[in-house]
Design an enzyme around this catalytic site. Structure first.
Site, PDB file in Angstrom:
ATOM      1  N   ASN A  44       0.826  -1.211   0.000  1.00  0.00           N
ATOM      2  CA  ASN A  44       0.000   0.000   0.000  1.00  0.00           C
ATOM      3  C   ASN A  44       0.863   1.265   0.000  1.00  0.00           C
ATOM      4  O   ASN A  44       2.089   1.193  -0.001  1.00  0.00           O
ATOM      5  CB  ASN A  44      -1.039  -0.028   1.128  1.00  0.00           C
ATOM      6  CG  ASN A  44      -0.428   0.158   2.497  1.00  0.00           C
ATOM      7  OD1 ASN A  44       0.693   0.626   2.640  1.00  0.00           O
ATOM      8  ND2 ASN A  44      -1.164  -0.228   3.520  1.00  0.00           N
ATOM      9  N   TYR A  45       0.190   2.411   0.001  1.00  0.00           N
ATOM     10  CA  TYR A  45       0.917   3.682  -0.091  1.00  0.00           C
ATOM     11  C   TYR A  45       1.440   4.175   1.260  1.00  0.00           C
ATOM     12  O   TYR A  45       1.933   5.304   1.354  1.00  0.00           O
ATOM     13  CB  TYR A  45       0.021   4.757  -0.734  1.00  0.00           C
ATOM     14  CG  TYR A  45      -0.198   4.545  -2.220  1.00  0.00           C
ATOM     15  CD1 TYR A  45       0.814   4.820  -3.136  1.00  0.00           C
ATOM     16  CD2 TYR A  45      -1.394   4.054  -2.706  1.00  0.00           C
ATOM     17  CE1 TYR A  45       0.623   4.617  -4.488  1.00  0.00           C
ATOM     18  CE2 TYR A  45      -1.604   3.846  -4.056  1.00  0.00           C
ATOM     19  CZ  TYR A  45      -0.586   4.129  -4.949  1.00  0.00           C
ATOM     20  OH  TYR A  45      -0.778   3.923  -6.293  1.00  0.00           O
ATOM     21  N   VAL A 102       0.062   5.357   3.817  1.00  0.00           N
ATOM     22  CA  VAL A 102      -0.628   6.468   4.490  1.00  0.00           C
ATOM     23  C   VAL A 102      -1.300   5.953   5.770  1.00  0.00           C
ATOM     24  O   VAL A 102      -1.922   4.884   5.772  1.00  0.00           O
ATOM     25  CB  VAL A 102      -1.688   7.097   3.556  1.00  0.00           C
ATOM     26  CG1 VAL A 102      -2.557   8.093   4.309  1.00  0.00           C
ATOM     27  CG2 VAL A 102      -0.998   7.764   2.377  1.00  0.00           C
ATOM     28  N   HIS A 139      -9.455   0.584  -1.140  1.00  0.00           N
ATOM     29  CA  HIS A 139      -9.881   0.413   0.259  1.00  0.00           C
ATOM     30  C   HIS A 139     -11.149  -0.438   0.308  1.00  0.00           C
ATOM     31  O   HIS A 139     -12.035  -0.192   1.115  1.00  0.00           O
ATOM     32  CB  HIS A 139     -10.163   1.778   0.895  1.00  0.00           C
ATOM     33  CG  HIS A 139      -9.007   2.726   0.816  1.00  0.00           C
ATOM     34  ND1 HIS A 139      -9.142   4.071   0.603  1.00  0.00           N
ATOM     35  CD2 HIS A 139      -7.673   2.497   0.928  1.00  0.00           C
ATOM     36  CE1 HIS A 139      -7.947   4.641   0.572  1.00  0.00           C
ATOM     37  NE2 HIS A 139      -7.041   3.705   0.769  1.00  0.00           N
ATOM     38  N   HIS A 185      -8.017   6.003   4.884  1.00  0.00           N
ATOM     39  CA  HIS A 185      -7.210   4.917   4.334  1.00  0.00           C
ATOM     40  C   HIS A 185      -7.267   3.872   5.444  1.00  0.00           C
ATOM     41  O   HIS A 185      -6.997   4.198   6.597  1.00  0.00           O
ATOM     42  CB  HIS A 185      -5.804   5.402   4.077  1.00  0.00           C
ATOM     43  CG  HIS A 185      -5.769   6.652   3.230  1.00  0.00           C
ATOM     44  ND1 HIS A 185      -5.224   6.682   1.983  1.00  0.00           N
ATOM     45  CD2 HIS A 185      -6.243   7.895   3.461  1.00  0.00           C
ATOM     46  CE1 HIS A 185      -5.358   7.890   1.471  1.00  0.00           C
ATOM     47  NE2 HIS A 185      -5.980   8.645   2.357  1.00  0.00           N
TER      48      HIS A 185
HETATM   49  C1  LIG Z   1      -1.969  -0.575  -3.678  1.00  0.00           C
HETATM   50  C2  LIG Z   1      -2.691  -0.277  -2.411  1.00  0.00           C
HETATM   51  C3  LIG Z   1      -2.519   0.971  -1.808  1.00  0.00           C
HETATM   52  C4  LIG Z   1      -3.161   1.240  -0.597  1.00  0.00           C
HETATM   53  N1  LIG Z   1      -2.832   2.380   0.089  1.00  0.00           N
HETATM   54  C5  LIG Z   1      -3.220   2.494   1.382  1.00  0.00           C
HETATM   55  C6  LIG Z   1      -2.659   3.501   2.210  1.00  0.00           C
HETATM   56  O1  LIG Z   1      -1.801   4.283   1.805  1.00  0.00           O
HETATM   57  N2  LIG Z   1      -3.086   3.564   3.500  1.00  0.00           N
HETATM   58  C7  LIG Z   1      -4.021   2.705   4.000  1.00  0.00           C
HETATM   59  O2  LIG Z   1      -4.389   2.836   5.170  1.00  0.00           O
HETATM   60  N3  LIG Z   1      -4.554   1.729   3.231  1.00  0.00           N
HETATM   61  C8  LIG Z   1      -4.140   1.578   1.961  1.00  0.00           C
HETATM   62  N4  LIG Z   1      -4.595   0.530   1.206  1.00  0.00           N
HETATM   63  C9  LIG Z   1      -5.636  -0.358   1.760  1.00  0.00           C
HETATM   64  C10 LIG Z   1      -5.157  -1.341   2.812  1.00  0.00           C
HETATM   65  O3  LIG Z   1      -3.793  -1.653   2.704  1.00  0.00           O
HETATM   66  C11 LIG Z   1      -5.990  -2.627   2.695  1.00  0.00           C
HETATM   67  O4  LIG Z   1      -7.343  -2.274   2.563  1.00  0.00           O
HETATM   68  C12 LIG Z   1      -5.858  -3.494   3.900  1.00  0.00           C
HETATM   69  O5  LIG Z   1      -4.491  -3.706   4.200  1.00  0.00           O
HETATM   70  C13 LIG Z   1      -6.588  -4.822   3.704  1.00  0.00           C
HETATM   71  O6  LIG Z   1      -6.441  -5.588   4.874  1.00  0.00           O
HETATM   72  P1  LIG Z   1      -7.049  -7.058   5.003  1.00  0.00           P
HETATM   73  O7  LIG Z   1      -6.607  -7.655   6.299  1.00  0.00           O
HETATM   74  O8  LIG Z   1      -8.501  -6.972   4.790  1.00  0.00           O
HETATM   75  O9  LIG Z   1      -6.398  -7.846   3.821  1.00  0.00           O
HETATM   76  P2  LIG Z   1      -4.876  -8.082   3.471  1.00  0.00           P
HETATM   77  O10 LIG Z   1      -3.939  -7.229   4.235  1.00  0.00           O
HETATM   78  O11 LIG Z   1      -4.791  -7.976   1.998  1.00  0.00           O
HETATM   79  O12 LIG Z   1      -4.620  -9.563   3.980  1.00  0.00           O
HETATM   80  C14 LIG Z   1      -5.140 -10.698   3.354  1.00  0.00           C
HETATM   81  C15 LIG Z   1      -4.075 -11.779   3.402  1.00  0.00           C
HETATM   82  O13 LIG Z   1      -4.686 -13.028   3.135  1.00  0.00           O
HETATM   83  C16 LIG Z   1      -3.895 -13.754   2.213  1.00  0.00           C
HETATM   84  N5  LIG Z   1      -4.803 -14.651   1.510  1.00  0.00           N
HETATM   85  C17 LIG Z   1      -5.789 -14.322   0.657  1.00  0.00           C
HETATM   86  N6  LIG Z   1      -6.437 -15.427   0.258  1.00  0.00           N
HETATM   87  C18 LIG Z   1      -5.854 -16.471   0.890  1.00  0.00           C
HETATM   88  C19 LIG Z   1      -6.099 -17.878   0.897  1.00  0.00           C
HETATM   89  N7  LIG Z   1      -7.071 -18.433   0.157  1.00  0.00           N
HETATM   90  N8  LIG Z   1      -5.292 -18.663   1.660  1.00  0.00           N
HETATM   91  C20 LIG Z   1      -4.299 -18.120   2.410  1.00  0.00           C
HETATM   92  N9  LIG Z   1      -4.033 -16.794   2.423  1.00  0.00           N
HETATM   93  C21 LIG Z   1      -4.815 -15.992   1.679  1.00  0.00           C
HETATM   94  C22 LIG Z   1      -3.261 -12.686   1.339  1.00  0.00           C
HETATM   95  O14 LIG Z   1      -2.103 -13.149   0.694  1.00  0.00           O
HETATM   96  C23 LIG Z   1      -2.977 -11.594   2.364  1.00  0.00           C
HETATM   97  O15 LIG Z   1      -1.734 -11.765   2.986  1.00  0.00           O
HETATM   98  C24 LIG Z   1      -4.027   0.256  -0.023  1.00  0.00           C
HETATM   99  C25 LIG Z   1      -4.219  -0.979  -0.646  1.00  0.00           C
HETATM  100  C26 LIG Z   1      -3.547  -1.264  -1.815  1.00  0.00           C
HETATM  101  C27 LIG Z   1      -3.729  -2.617  -2.430  1.00  0.00           C
END
Ligand SMILES: Cc1cc2nc3c(=O)[nH]c(=O)nc-3n(C[C@H](O)[C@H](O)[C@H](O)COP(=O)(O)OP(=O)(O)OC[C@H]3O[C@@H](n4cnc5c(N)ncnc54)[C@H](O)[C@@H]3O)c2cc1C
Length: 637
Positions: free
Chosen positions: A109-110, A112, A572, A615
């Site tokens: 991610n970025y 932030v 997000h 974010h």
């Molecule tokens: C390019 C980008 C820029 C962003 N910029 C920002 C920012 O600057 N600031 C901010 O606050 N947020 C930002 N976000 C948003 C934020 O990072 C995400 O919304 C958040 O981290 C998602 O969290 P999560 O726990 O839901 O999923 P994730 O952190 O994506 O965790 C899911 C995990 O599960 C694993 N997984 C998935 N499917 C399976 C499976 N079937 N078996 C085993 N493992 C699996 C994945 O590999 C991953 O490690 C950004 C997101 C992206 C993609």
């Protein structure tokens, strides 16, 4: 790219992993999964396992702050997902990045680091039964928002623009005071830039000129205003701090924490012989290198695979909308019609401007090889300099402020049209109860001055069609509480067949961006707001002329066409397994337990019931910390 060796880092082989019976099995080692695993394994008497589809990544593309954004679209770091054609966004299949590594999306991610307003956190529990609503609000989450972060490298936000002269009236302080709202001892080191591109000062002053004050503490519950944001960067090392760095590394020596990499969770295994009405999850079937394994869980399984993968795993396990499952020949174990529904995504519209000669931006890396060489040497020797910096200024505005600056009543009539549409759909019975409840909350938030409707941030570099030797800046304006609702469902019926590493085989990802006209009206207002900003005196000092869109769009219908062609997801994405009462269409209850199950929880961005204006990473870390306390309390471990 380097993968750490297995055994010495709490990492394990599939065969060995399956010989253990875990107390807690976490699916997904990302933003939420790793904090949970780290907290639960603080108790040496329980064994915690993590199944993570990605690997450990140590690579400058991930670690060096200047490289933020560079991992997007690279299959070694990103699932490289794409939406279904977005009918209301010029039929585009739009790329939607998700992190594929230990650390999940926090790795790409970025960086932030911000929060939503207290009013929004107060709505987190609003879709639950009244008796449970107190569980999720600003007061109950604030201790966790502070617990996750270490802001000790900074002092009060007022000090964070070195050399800026700002009058007292440009700066306001409100909400919870700085020292009570900002954490100093948490796992995620956060910091401010120590260097600024030439865009930052005019950007802040431009907003001040428009009557938008600088908010000295946007972390205290009042989100509105322009400010500098912290980032998840360890300023001492000059490196990104993602979930693996913050939570896994410090815990990796623990004998009771086992992480299996390259393991794709396929489906949940249940004990169908139990007499209890709610089903008992006993383990997880997963795939490593094409081979199938089963890991066992004694107490709980925690699903933290993120907004995109969590609903797919539920559906492949027989938890979802009975009609959908039946149509896909999947046996329905628990009928939860909202699985994969209610998906929301922030949407941003970009503009770009050629900067006047002499304006220093991050384009310097592209234009000046000597600068790049010097800064690379400095960074390698000290972790400092321009490679350790990145843009981090944003302005969050309420509807009232946007309307005042734009000087028109366009949004007033858009809100009236929205209310009429909601009333009509309610009358016709075409609006679900959960959408009614969500929209009621969102309409309430629209009225609040401290809650942002639009975010406008800048990038101090060119993003499209850049010319050699030239410097640019880009502005992005994005809706924070979209009224469009989409869905994410499994494309497959055989859980052991699809590989999530194959970007051609994603779930059916259909966020239905811009399907509600009010979202387009807001983006149009955001576009006009950016025009106003670039025409302020401070911004005119650095802006030469607009290059995206390539011509000035004076007619609203032309801006709307541009919005549908150029709008991008904010990345997000949330809400595919929302926390709400079961009657209303919830997937998890107030303790994040999946309805109809005894011991399955979901902890990730999918449970967020109403979109938040921020974010989301800091909030997801906080939700995970709170969930860990709940799991511990519920099992009295
Ligand atoms: C390019 C980008 C820029 C962003 N910029 C920002 C920012 O600057 N600031 C901010 O606050 N947020 C930002 N976000 C948003 C934020 O990072 C995400 O919304 C958040 O981290 C998602 O969290 P999560 O726990 O839901 O999923 P994730 O952190 O994506 O965790 C899911 C995990 O599960 C694993 N997984 C998935 N499917 C399976 C499976 N079937 N078996 C085993 N493992 C699996 C994945 O590999 C991953 O490690 C950004 C997101 C992206 C993609």
């Amino acid at each position: 790219m380097a993968s750490l060796p297995s055994a010495s880092h709490g990492l394990h082989s599939a065969d060995k992993f399956c010989t253990l019976t875990f107390d807690y099995l976490v699916i997904g080692g990302g933003n939420a999964g790793l904090p949970i695993a780290a907290r639960l394994s603080e108790n040496p008497d329980v064994i915690v396992g993590v199944l993570e589809a990605g690997t450990v990544v140590e690579d400058p593309v991930i670690d060096v702050p200047r490289n933020v954004g560079a991992a997007i679209g690279r299959p070694e770091f990103d699932y490289c997902l794409s939406t279904e054609p977005q009918l209301t966004a010029s039929q585009r299949n739009i790329a939607l990045a998700r992190g594929k590594m230990l650390g999940g999306s926090t790795g790409i991610n970025y960086t932030v680091w911000d929060r939503a307003s207290s009013a929004e956190y107060d709505t987190l529990g609003r879709l639950l039964d009244p008796a449970d609503q107190h569980e999720w609000c600003w007061d109950s989450l604030l201790p966790y928002l502070t617990k996750v972060e270490d802001a000790s490298s900074i002092s009060e936000a007022g000090d964070t623009f070195p050399g800026f002269s700002r009058s007292e009236e440009d700066v306001f302080r409100s909400g919870v005071p700085f020292e009570k709202s900002v954490g100093m001892k948490g796992a995620v080191k956060t910091s401010y830039n120590s260097l600024w591109a030439d865009v930052t000062q005019p950007y802040i002053q431009g907003w001040n000129t428009l009557g938008v004050p600088t908010n000295a503490n946007p972390y205290g519950g009042n989100k509105s205003g322009v400010y500098n944001l912290r980032r998840a960067i360890d300023i001492e090392k000059g490196k990104r701090v993602h979930a693996s760095v913050a939570y896994f590394k410090p815990a990796s020596h623990r004998k009771n924490l086992k992480v299996l990499l390259g393991a794709q969770a396929a489906r949940l295994i249940f004990d169908t012989s139990a007499s209890h009405e709610d089903i008992q999850v006993t383990g997880v079937e997963f795939i490593v290198d094409g081979k199938t394994f089963v890991a066992n869980a004694r107490k709980e399984v925690i699903l933290s695979a993120g907004t995109v993968q969590t609903p797919q795993i539920l559906e492949l396990s027989g938890i979802g909308n009975a009609k959908f499952l039946e149509a896909h020949n999947i046996e329905c174990i628990v009928d939860l019609p909202s699985v994969g529904e209610n998906v929301t995504e922030h949407v941003f519209i970009p503009t770009q401007y050629l900067a006047k000669e002499g304006t220093k931006t991050f384009d310097e890396f592209r234009n000046n090889p000597q600068f790049l060489a010097e800064q690379t040497a400095l960074y390698e020797a000290t972790g400092r300099g321009w490679l350790a910096a990145a843009d981090a200024n944003a302005c969050f505005n309420s509807i009232e402020t946007v309307s005042r600056i734009n000087g028109n009543d366009t949004l007033k009539s858009a809100i009236s049209a929205l209310k009429e549409q909601i009333a009509l759909e309610t009358k016709n019975g075409t609006l679900s109860r959960v959408h009614q409840a969500q929209f009621d909350i969102q309409l309430e938030l629209l009225e609040k001055k401290q809650t942002a409707t639009l975010e406008t941030f800048h990038m101090s570099k060119g993003i499209v069609a850049v010319e050699p030797g030239q410097s640019y800046l880009a502005l992005f304006s994005g809706i924070q509480h979209p009224f469009s609702r989409g869905s994410i469902h499994t494309r497959f019926t055989d859980p052991l067949k699809p590989s999530i590493h194959d970007s051609l085989n994603p779930p059916i990802l259909d966020p239905k961006l811009l399907s509600n006209n009010f979202d387009v009206a807001l983006l149009l207002a955001g576009y006009r707001l950016m025009e106003k900003l670039v025409n302020t005196e401070p911004m005119k000092k650095i802006v030469q002329h607009q290059t995206l869109p390539p011509i000035i769009l004076s007619k609203d219908e032309h801006v709307e066409a541009f919005i549908r062609q150029a709008a991008q997801p904010g990345l997000h994405i949330m809400g595919s397994a929302i926390m709400a009462s079961r009657e209303l269409g919830g997937v998890v209850d107030a303790r994040l337990k999946v309805y109809g199950t005894r011991n399955l929880r979901i902890v990730d961005a999918s449970i967020i019931p109403v979109p938040l204006a921020c974010h989301v990473q800091a909030t997801i870390y906080a939700i995970a910390e709170k969930a860990a306390d709940m799991i511990i309390a519920d099992k009295s471990v």
